[in-house]
Design a protein around this motif. Structure first.
Motif, PDB file in Angstrom:
ATOM      1  N   ILE A 301       2.476 -18.611  -6.107  1.00 39.36           N
ATOM      2  CA  ILE A 301       3.229 -17.373  -6.303  1.00 39.36           C
ATOM      3  C   ILE A 301       4.251 -17.236  -5.188  1.00 39.36           C
ATOM      4  CG2 ILE A 301       3.068 -14.863  -6.438  1.00 39.36           C
ATOM      5  CD1 ILE A 301       0.211 -15.257  -7.501  1.00 39.36           C
ATOM      6  N   ASP A 302       5.476 -16.998  -5.564  1.00 43.15           N
ATOM      7  CA  ASP A 302       6.526 -16.858  -4.551  1.00 43.15           C
ATOM      8  C   ASP A 302       6.382 -15.543  -3.793  1.00 43.15           C
ATOM      9  OD1 ASP A 302       9.108 -17.704  -3.320  1.00 43.15           O
ATOM     10  OD2 ASP A 302       9.767 -15.831  -4.237  1.00 43.15           O
ATOM     11  N   SER A 303       6.194 -14.427  -4.519  1.00 43.46           N
ATOM     12  CA  SER A 303       6.088 -13.144  -3.824  1.00 43.46           C
ATOM     13  C   SER A 303       5.395 -12.108  -4.699  1.00 43.46           C
ATOM     14  CB  SER A 303       7.475 -12.623  -3.424  1.00 43.46           C
ATOM     15  OG  SER A 303       8.268 -12.366  -4.569  1.00 43.46           O
ATOM     16  N   ILE A 304       4.721 -11.196  -4.017  1.00 43.45           N
ATOM     17  CA  ILE A 304       4.160  -9.995  -4.649  1.00 43.45           C
ATOM     18  C   ILE A 304       4.664  -8.812  -3.834  1.00 43.45           C
ATOM     19  CG2 ILE A 304       2.080  -8.724  -5.274  1.00 43.45           C
ATOM     20  CD1 ILE A 304       0.583 -11.368  -5.389  1.00 43.45           C
ATOM     21  N   SER A 305       5.345  -7.908  -4.484  1.00 42.45           N
ATOM     22  CA  SER A 305       5.944  -6.769  -3.786  1.00 42.45           C
ATOM     23  C   SER A 305       5.591  -5.481  -4.510  1.00 42.45           C
ATOM     24  CB  SER A 305       7.465  -6.939  -3.729  1.00 42.45           C
ATOM     25  OG  SER A 305       8.075  -5.816  -3.134  1.00 42.45           O
ATOM     26  N   LEU A 306       5.021  -4.537  -3.760  1.00 45.21           N
ATOM     27  CA  LEU A 306       4.641  -3.236  -4.318  1.00 45.21           C
ATOM     28  C   LEU A 306       5.401  -2.155  -3.556  1.00 45.21           C
ATOM     29  CD1 LEU A 306       2.853  -1.608  -6.253  1.00 45.21           C
ATOM     30  CD2 LEU A 306       1.044  -1.664  -4.525  1.00 45.21           C
ATOM     31  N   ASN A 307       6.255  -1.434  -4.262  1.00 48.01           N
ATOM     32  CA  ASN A 307       7.107  -0.428  -3.639  1.00 48.01           C
ATOM     33  C   ASN A 307       6.622   0.987  -3.931  1.00 48.01           C
ATOM     34  OD1 ASN A 307       9.338  -2.039  -2.453  1.00 48.01           O
ATOM     35  ND2 ASN A 307       9.590  -2.697  -4.571  1.00 48.01           N
ATOM     36  N   HIS A 308       6.452   1.743  -2.859  1.00 47.86           N
ATOM     37  CA  HIS A 308       6.047   3.150  -2.897  1.00 47.86           C
ATOM     38  C   HIS A 308       4.790   3.381  -3.752  1.00 47.86           C
ATOM     39  CE1 HIS A 308       7.192   7.655  -3.456  1.00 47.86           C
ATOM     40  NE2 HIS A 308       6.349   7.471  -2.446  1.00 47.86           N
ATOM     41  N   PRO A 309       3.714   2.683  -3.429  1.00 45.05           N
ATOM     42  CA  PRO A 309       2.455   2.987  -4.140  1.00 45.05           C
ATOM     43  C   PRO A 309       1.908   4.334  -3.689  1.00 45.05           C
ATOM     44  CG  PRO A 309       2.049   1.448  -2.357  1.00 45.05           C
ATOM     45  CD  PRO A 309       3.545   1.636  -2.409  1.00 45.05           C
ATOM     46  N   TYR A 310       1.267   5.014  -4.607  1.00 41.32           N
ATOM     47  CA  TYR A 310       0.675   6.325  -4.325  1.00 41.32           C
ATOM     48  C   TYR A 310      -0.735   6.337  -4.900  1.00 41.32           C
ATOM     49  CZ  TYR A 310      -0.314  11.320  -4.936  1.00 41.32           C
ATOM     50  OH  TYR A 310      -0.900  12.557  -4.930  1.00 41.32           O
ATOM     51  N   PHE A 311      -1.681   6.836  -4.101  1.00 37.33           N
ATOM     52  CA  PHE A 311      -3.048   6.955  -4.597  1.00 37.33           C
ATOM     53  C   PHE A 311      -3.678   8.208  -4.002  1.00 37.33           C
ATOM     54  CE2 PHE A 311      -7.650   6.188  -4.217  1.00 37.33           C
ATOM     55  CZ  PHE A 311      -7.963   6.040  -5.571  1.00 37.33           C
ATOM     56  N   LYS A 312      -4.320   8.976  -4.847  1.00 32.09           N
ATOM     57  CA  LYS A 312      -4.974  10.210  -4.395  1.00 32.09           C
ATOM     58  C   LYS A 312      -6.439  10.191  -4.811  1.00 32.09           C
ATOM     59  CE  LYS A 312      -4.081  14.166  -6.470  1.00 32.09           C
ATOM     60  NZ  LYS A 312      -3.383  15.406  -6.861  1.00 32.09           N
ATOM     61  N   TYR A 313      -7.301  10.354  -3.811  1.00 32.78           N
ATOM     62  CA  TYR A 313      -8.738  10.433  -4.078  1.00 32.78           C
ATOM     63  C   TYR A 313      -9.221  11.806  -3.621  1.00 32.78           C
ATOM     64  CZ  TYR A 313     -13.759   9.623  -3.815  1.00 32.78           C
ATOM     65  OH  TYR A 313     -15.123   9.734  -3.978  1.00 32.78           O
ATOM     66  N   GLU A 314      -9.951  12.487  -4.511  1.00 32.89           N
ATOM     67  CA  GLU A 314     -10.419  13.841  -4.208  1.00 32.89           C
ATOM     68  C   GLU A 314     -11.909  13.966  -4.504  1.00 32.89           C
ATOM     69  OE1 GLU A 314      -6.412  16.531  -4.971  1.00 32.89           O
ATOM     70  OE2 GLU A 314      -7.950  16.463  -6.534  1.00 32.89           O
ATOM     71  N   ARG A 315     -12.604  14.630  -3.598  1.00 33.51           N
ATOM     72  CA  ARG A 315     -14.022  14.939  -3.792  1.00 33.51           C
ATOM     73  C   ARG A 315     -14.168  16.416  -4.122  1.00 33.51           C
ATOM     74  NH1 ARG A 315     -17.635  13.646   1.056  1.00 33.51           N
ATOM     75  NH2 ARG A 315     -19.194  14.334  -0.463  1.00 33.51           N
ATOM     76  N   TYR A 316     -15.095  16.694  -5.066  1.00 32.26           N
ATOM     77  CA  TYR A 316     -15.348  18.069  -5.472  1.00 32.26           C
ATOM     78  C   TYR A 316     -16.828  18.384  -5.272  1.00 32.26           C
ATOM     79  CZ  TYR A 316     -11.074  16.805  -8.022  1.00 32.26           C
ATOM     80  OH  TYR A 316      -9.835  16.335  -8.368  1.00 32.26           O
TER      81      TYR A 316
END
Length: 766
Positions: A301-316
């Motif tokens: 694989i030449d490249s793997i690029s991830l731009n502006h990833p967002y992840f939200k984890y919430e506990r209730y």
């Protein structure tokens, strides 16, 4: 000769007339026969508007063709026109050849219910029931030059359900000859809903099932995935589109026999609770593949690029945002995967990716560059009495040359911790042995007040000062751990106890007396040894320091007391802290403000500027809780506004937002299954305008309480109060920042001088 001419002319007229009559009458006869014997031979109704058949040229055209579902008036397949040309002369050589077939604006519908398809009856009808007689001369069949123009094809899955279609479908194929194994085609299409396009070509060997294809897509809408997500989740929203330019070849009978190269890009990915509330998202994921072949064990694989990833984890209070969506411990996914009668595209893709990747670390792999840029990771915990929130933004992860042939692979991570702090980590790992790595990390400048939601819940004592730093160095060889970890808490200070029915009580001030060292720090070495499967935490340094403090601290009590008093003198000279949702000054604060007023009166040239730093997020949360509890309390106790007393207010303050009766009240009032937090339910119960008005009034009351001391001695003109600033204070409480102009109070000057001396003395650690 005249008689011969007449005979020939008559014959010609008869022949031409016969041909004309055949052509004229065979077409309606053909239409009649098709519609008469359709059910007998096809098992379905067929209708035509008109038909044209020329038995001499082999041309056939059917206009407005409709084929219905079995025993139904719903249309299975239709086309504006179907045109075919038969090679009539080849019939004498027992070869049935359609030299050209064109479908103009065909429209087809595939319906699936578990394993049943709406064309199974056709497959069964035309599947040979007995073995062919091999002694007979073979009959050959060719279908060539196939064209589909401007088609539209629908797919419906009844159980999940799924309803998807593609449009503007154009296919051109050279067709299939009886003596050739392969069939090739070029195609282009658009998604039925959404943007984008797809085009490509495909070749497949019908004998051994080898295939190759090339596909190019541009912003192709992946909306079909939403319908399969609905089968796995209790709620949720999804959108994304695909850019791709890939080439592949393989075999349909061997899942690992696949070789792929090209570029894949997933754009505008959003997955979450609603279209406006994401749990996971990214702007773009780019994958540039040199060659991936599981069967050959090659992953280049030449490249793997991830731009502006967002992840939200919430506990209730009950589960978390992911389990609420996918079921407890992913039960929805497990149930769908276990149902063998149901086809789910997402599960099938996941299974196939697992097959493709299972031999990755045993293969020849190389990733020239891997990068995660401008990441945003959020963690919110609503299970405590007040919300805990922390965020990594921006997050960057860079790895260069992940190559099995290299001795080491280096990965670097940097992230800002919001609202305050920073984390830096570097990993050096042996690509051929994941139990051989070096890890260095450093978490710094984290305010201890950030953790007050937990500290209050477990101790009832908040911290209003202090900084956390955590660093470590791990060397792991063959899974054996040798690590140094250092936890440092600088200047931790315990604030006034918050009394609440739901908070536990632990004597934090007493504990601090044992765990704090001479320089008002908690500084411990915490080695971790053992192996990765059974790590061992060594707490002897912690125990030793606690025991040592019992004997050392009494000797340094005078020094530590002087340091504490001097620090507080400096701090209170520069700021006035407000207790959350309170506009009253403590007695010690009143004395301090009164001293400033006297100082200004004695020094008319001096002045002070006040910069109100309001912790709006936390103050508004406390106001929201109070107003919601107040509404519940007044309704349950049948109290009106006129009879509401200060004693009632104190009882409401002490009531926990986790009180079971209050929680039941909120649930009954809001009645929304997608509201998982106390905050969301209170927001639905109490209008935001009410909270904002209360917050503005609170700030006015604080200003009045502060300024009354200056007005009392007539120096209010020497005090300038700036507009409120909404911030997240480092120490967790709203405060007034005080700046002196001109003369400084002698007490402040003396305190600074004394602090400089104290910092140089032996007990004070840097």
């Amino acid at each position: 000769m005249t008689k011969l001419k007449k005979t020939l002319l008559t014959t010609a007229i008869i022949v031409v007339s016969s041909i004309a009559l055949i052509i004229i009458f065979i077409s309606p006869i053909a239409k009649y026969l098709v519609q008469k014997y359709d059910v007998k031979y096809l098992g379905r109704e067929i209708t035509l508007s008109w038909a044209y058949v020329n038995p001499f040229t082999g041309s056939v055209h059917l206009s407005d063709l409709k084929i219905y579902e079995e025993k139904s008036d719903s249309i299975f397949f239709s086309a504006n026109g179907v045109t075919a040309n038969f090679a009539m002369l080849k019939l004498f050589a027992k070869t049935y050849e359609i030299s050209e077939v064109t479908l103009n604006k065909p429209r087809g519908i595939i319906i699936q219910n578990k394993k049943e398809l709406n064309f199974n009856d056709l497959i069964e009808r035309f599947t040979p029931k007995e073995n062919r007689d091999s002694t007979k001369a073979p009959v050959h069949f060719n279908i060539l030059d196939i064209k589909i123009k401007d088609g539209e094809f629908h797919y419906r899955e009844e159980q999940i359900p799924v309803n998807y279609f593609i449009k503007n479908v154009n296919i051109q194929s050279t067709g299939k000859s009886w003596d050739a194994d392969t069939i090739a085609a070029k195609f282009s299409l658009l998604p039925g809903i959404g943007s984008g396009d797809m085009k490509g070509d495909l070749t497949i060997n019908l004998e051994n099932r080898d295939f190759r294809f090339a596909v190019v897509t541009h912003k192709f809408d992946l909306g079909i995935i939403q319908q399969y997500i609905n089968d796995l989740t209790n709620f949720g929203s999804f959108r994304a589109n695909l850019d791709a330019d890939i080439k592949a070849n393989g075999n349909l009978l061997d899942k690992e026999d696949l070789t792929v190269s090209g570029i894949i890009g997933v754009n505008d990915f959003h997955f979450g609770k609603t279209p406006k509330e994401d749990f996971a998202a990214f702007d773009k994921l780019d994958l540039a593949i040199i060659e991936v072949s599981p069967k050959k064990k090659v992953y280049l694989i030449d490249s793997i690029s991830l731009n502006h990833p967002y992840f939200k984890y919430e506990r209730y209070d009950h589960l978390d945002n992911l389990q609420n969506m996918f079921g407890r411990k992913g039960s929805n996914i497990s149930a769908a995967a276990a149902d063998k009668s149901e086809f789910n595209l997402i599960i099938e893709i996941a299974r196939y990716v697992k097959i493709l990747a299972r031999n990755f670390f045993k293969s020849d792999y190389k990733i020239n560059r891997l990068g995660i840029y401008n990441g945003d990771i959020k963690f919110n915990d609503f299970s405590t009495t007040e919300k805990f929130a922390i965020q990594l933004n921006p997050l960057t992860v860079i790895a260069d040359s992940i190559d099995k042939k290299n001795k080491r692979v280096n990965v670097d991570l940097t992230a800002s911790v919001l609202p305050y702090g920073k984390i830096v980590a570097s990993l050096s790992i042996n690509p051929q042995d994941s139990s051989d790595f070096d890890l260095n990390y450093h978490l710094q400048n984290l305010p201890l007040a950030l953790f007050n939601p937990y500290i209050i819940s477990f101790t009832s004592y908040p911290l209003d000062r202090g900084t956390l730093e955590f660093r470590g160095k791990w060397n792991v060889r063959n899974g054996t751990i040798q690590s140094e970890n250092r936890l440092t808490l600088i200047d931790p200070r315990v604030s006034k106890r918050i009394k609440n029915k739901e908070t536990k009580w632990i004597p934090v001030p007493l504990i601090m007396a044992f765990v704090r060292e001479q320089g008002n720090v908690i500084d411990y070495q915490i080695p971790i040894t053992g192996d990765l499967k059974d790590p061992k935490l060594n707490l002897w340094d912690v125990i030793g320091d606690v025991v040592g403090n019992i004997f050392i601290k009494p000797v340094t009590i005078p020094y530590r007391t002087e340091v504490k008093n001097t620090e507080m003198e400096i701090e209170k000279s520069l700021s006035v802290k407000w207790q959350t949702r309170s506009s009253s000054l403590l007695p010690s604060q009143e004395k301090f403000v009164d001293k400033i007023a006297d100082f200004l009166k004695k020094n008319p040239e001096a002045s002070v500027t006040i910069h109100p730093q309001q912790y709006k997020l936390k103050e508004s949360e406390y106001i929201l809780f109070y107003e919601a509890k107040k509404k519940y309390y007044m309704l349950s106790n049948e109290i009106n506004a006129e009879s509401f007393s200060e004693d009632n207010s104190l009882k409401i303050d002490k009531m926990s937002v986790k009180d079971s009766l209050f929680v039941h009240f909120l649930k009954k009032q809001t009645n929304d299954s997608l509201l998982f937090t106390i905050q969301e339910k209170c927001n639905l119960l109490i209008d935001s305008a009410v909270v904002n008005a209360k917050f503005i009034e609170l700030n006015k009351q604080r200003k009045n309480a502060f300024m009354k001391f200056f007005k009392a001695v007539g120096v209010e003109k020497q005090v300038k109060v700036f507009a409120d600033e909404n911030v997240v204070p480092y120490n967790g409480f709203s405060f007034y920042k005080i700046e002196f102009k001109g003369e400084f109070p002698e007490t402040l000057i003396d305190a600074y001088s004394k602090m400089n001396v104290l910092n140089d003395e032996a007990p004070r650690k840097k």
